[in-house]
Design an enzyme around this catalytic site. Structure first.
Site, short mmCIF file in Angstrom:
data_model
loop_
_atom_site.label_atom_id
_atom_site.label_comp_id
_atom_site.label_asym_id
_atom_site.label_seq_id
_atom_site.Cartn_x
_atom_site.Cartn_y
_atom_site.Cartn_z
N LEU A 158 11.13 -20.35 -3.13
CA LEU A 158 10.14 -19.43 -2.53
C LEU A 158 8.88 -19.46 -3.38
O LEU A 158 8.95 -19.38 -4.60
CB LEU A 158 10.71 -18.00 -2.54
N ASP A 208 0.81 -1.21 0.00
CA ASP A 208 0.00 0.00 0.00
C ASP A 208 0.85 1.27 0.00
O ASP A 208 1.95 1.28 0.55
CB ASP A 208 -0.89 -0.02 1.25
N HIS A 224 3.17 3.41 -8.81
CA HIS A 224 3.04 1.96 -9.04
C HIS A 224 4.32 1.39 -9.63
O HIS A 224 4.72 0.27 -9.31
CB HIS A 224 1.83 1.67 -9.95
C1 FPP Z 1 -1.69 0.23 -3.29
O1 FPP Z 1 -1.29 1.56 -3.40
C2 FPP Z 1 -1.15 -0.54 -4.38
C3 FPP Z 1 -1.90 -1.13 -5.35
C4 FPP Z 1 -3.37 -1.07 -5.42
C5 FPP Z 1 -1.23 -1.87 -6.43
C6 FPP Z 1 -0.02 -2.67 -6.03
C7 FPP Z 1 0.55 -3.15 -7.28
C8 FPP Z 1 1.84 -3.12 -7.65
C9 FPP Z 1 2.96 -2.74 -6.74
C10 FPP Z 1 2.21 -3.48 -9.03
C11 FPP Z 1 1.54 -4.63 -9.71
C12 FPP Z 1 1.86 -5.95 -9.16
C13 FPP Z 1 2.63 -6.95 -9.67
C14 FPP Z 1 2.58 -8.27 -9.03
C15 FPP Z 1 3.52 -6.81 -10.81
P1 FPP Z 1 -2.41 2.66 -3.58
O2 FPP Z 1 -2.51 2.98 -5.02
O3 FPP Z 1 -3.67 2.19 -2.92
O4 FPP Z 1 -1.75 3.83 -2.79
P2 FPP Z 1 -2.49 4.96 -1.96
O5 FPP Z 1 -3.23 4.24 -0.86
O6 FPP Z 1 -1.36 5.79 -1.46
O7 FPP Z 1 -3.38 5.66 -2.92
#
Ligand code: FPP
Length: 227
Positions: free
Chosen positions: A115, A4, A21
């Site tokens: 893993l 997150d 991201h």
């Molecule tokens: C949360 O941050 C993150 C996500 C919803 C996406 C997580 C995905 C990745 C790191 C990349 C894709 C994954 C793979 C496996 C390649 P947020 O956008 O909710 O952040 P915020 O809460 O600060 O808005």
């Protein structure tokens, strides 16, 4: 790990959320490589929830494309490091290309045993339990089992994590104190570790800190400690 804080990380830098991201992917790469060197058997990361479809279409597409890009770039290295990629979630609702790549990644790495990397994609804990209930009811309807056969072990076997132990530790960066529908059944007795560090800033040292803290927790699983 609930990855997150990508959006906030980008906004702090006056950049679009996509930038966050992308940085999140780099953090993922660091932590996966680090876990493969530790005696960690299973790492489950929350990449996209069943609720994340509510985000603007552009962000959803970006995330789906990032999954493809991550696999394109990292698959060989992940494979060489003995990492088994195991996608979990309602996979058949994913865009075709994303589905194609995650299937390819799972197939290529299926015999690896250093893993297990569970990638939760279009994943929701309630959706997971719901599909398990449906499958169990179907077995009853077919006369294969009776309601008396239902116990916690049986339910666990119908989850995406069948044959895996429950997580010991749940890590949530960026300070939010909620579970966000992640592994609801499996984390019944997991230790929670929350940090204000945003996911793109998460480094192996933070994981070490989490593990040290974990090692000092008194896990009683509902019992009492007699020693
Ligand atoms: C949360 O941050 C993150 C996500 C919803 C996406 C997580 C995905 C990745 C790191 C990349 C894709 C994954 C793979 C496996 C390649 P947020 O956008 O909710 O952040 P915020 O809460 O600060 O808005």
């Amino acid at each position: 790990i609930i990855m997150d804080g990508n959006g906030r990380w980008a906004i702090q830098r006056n950049k679009p959320r996509l930038f966050g991201h992308r940085a999140g992917i780099k953090a993922l790469k660091r932590i996966v490589e680090f876990c493969a060197k530790l005696p960690v058997d299973i790492l489950t990361v929350f990449a996209f929830s069943t609720e994340n479809w509510k985000r603007p279409k552009e962000e959803v597409n970006t995330l789906m494309n990032l999954v493809v890009e991550y696999i394109e770039r990292e698959l060989d290295l992940l494979d060489r490091n003995g990492i088994k990629i195991n996608p979990i979630g309602i996979l058949d609702e994913l865009p075709e290309k994303t589905l194609e790549y995650i299937k390819k990644a799972a197939e290529k790495t299926k015999d690896n045993n250093k893993l297990v990397l569970n990638v939760a994609l279009n994943y929701g804990g309630r959706a997971e339990i719901t599909q398990a209930v449906k499958k169990i009811c179907q077995k009853i309807a077919n006369g294969e089992i009776t309601p008396q056969d239902i116990n916690e072990d049986l339910i666990s076997r119908f989850l995406y994590t069948s044959n895996m132990p429950d997580p010991d530790l749940l890590i949530r960066p960026s300070g939010e104190m909620r579970l966000s529908n992640f592994l609801l059944w499996q984390i019944a007795y997991s230790e929670l570790w929350v940090t204000n560090v945003l996911w793109p800033d998460f480094k192996p040292q933070h994981l070490i800190n989490a593990i040290y803290d974990f090692q000092n927790r008194d896990r009683r699983f509902g019992g009492i400690n007699l020693s």
